[in-house]
Write a protein that holds these residues in place. Structure first.
Motif, short mmCIF file in Angstrom:
data_model
loop_
_atom_site.label_atom_id
_atom_site.label_comp_id
_atom_site.label_asym_id
_atom_site.label_seq_id
_atom_site.Cartn_x
_atom_site.Cartn_y
_atom_site.Cartn_z
N TYR A 1 0.83 -1.20 0.00
CA TYR A 1 0.00 0.00 0.00
C TYR A 1 0.88 1.26 0.00
O TYR A 1 0.63 2.20 -0.77
N LEU A 2 1.90 1.26 0.84
CA LEU A 2 2.81 2.42 0.88
C LEU A 2 3.52 2.60 -0.45
O LEU A 2 3.73 3.74 -0.90
N VAL A 3 3.90 1.51 -1.10
CA VAL A 3 4.55 1.60 -2.41
C VAL A 3 3.61 2.28 -3.40
O VAL A 3 4.01 3.19 -4.15
N VAL A 4 2.34 1.87 -3.40
CA VAL A 4 1.36 2.46 -4.32
C VAL A 4 1.20 3.95 -4.03
O VAL A 4 1.16 4.78 -4.95
N VAL A 5 1.14 4.32 -2.76
CA VAL A 5 0.99 5.73 -2.39
C VAL A 5 2.18 6.54 -2.89
O VAL A 5 2.01 7.59 -3.53
N PHE A 6 3.39 6.06 -2.63
CA PHE A 6 4.57 6.84 -3.02
C PHE A 6 4.80 6.85 -4.53
O PHE A 6 5.26 7.85 -5.08
N VAL A 7 4.47 5.77 -5.22
CA VAL A 7 4.57 5.78 -6.68
C VAL A 7 3.54 6.75 -7.26
O VAL A 7 3.83 7.49 -8.22
N SER A 8 2.37 6.80 -6.65
CA SER A 8 1.35 7.75 -7.10
C SER A 8 1.82 9.19 -6.88
O SER A 8 1.62 10.05 -7.75
N LEU A 9 2.42 9.42 -5.74
CA LEU A 9 2.96 10.77 -5.48
C LEU A 9 4.08 11.11 -6.47
O LEU A 9 4.14 12.25 -6.97
#
Length: 137
Positions: free
Chosen positions: A60-68
């Motif tokens: 989930y954190l990976v998805v958030v940071f890739v989105s950012l």
């Protein structure tokens, strides 16, 4: 070593009592072993579930940071607000597709074990008429 004296044979009652006692002891030991094994496996399953939970959170954190990162990359060629809206729209489309597929699968889901119910009905029918003949035929 036998607990009976060598001069007399044990009675049938004594032998049955010994067998019953031995079976009870064996049953208690097997039950204790099964409980210990279940406890051990439950501990392993709990640890594994915790690891899956941690992996899910990390994903989930990976998805958030890739989105950012995608948003900030788009912000180099357009306004930051539009970049954020594009990334949000992308995730909205992903969510909509997953929701639609999940709803379709859920509609085809049947909580009743239909094959088992059918088999039980056949077994009951056979039990009523084991020769294959019905009372009228």
């Amino acid at each position: 070593m036998s607990r009976y004296s060598p001069t007399r044979d044990p009675s049938v009652g004594e032998l049955l009592s010994d067998v019953t006692s031995d079976v009870e002891t064996l049953f208690r030991q097997e039950t204790a072993l099964a409980k210990a094994e279940i406890r051990e496996e439950a501990t392993k399953a709990g640890t594994s579930a915790g690891m899956f939970g941690g992996a899910g959170f990390a994903g989930y954190l990976v998805v958030v940071f890739v989105s950012l990162a995608g948003m900030f990359a788009l912000a180099h060629v357009m306004d930051e607000v539009w970049a954020a809206l594009i990334v949000a729209a992308f995730w909205a489309v992903v969510g909509l597709v997953l929701f639609t597929k999940g709803r379709a699968r859920m509609r085809s889901f049947s909580p009743a074990p239909t094959k088992t119910v059918d088999t039980l009905k056949e077994d009951a029918q056979w039990a009523r008429h084991p020769t294959g003949r019905t009372p009228t035929g």
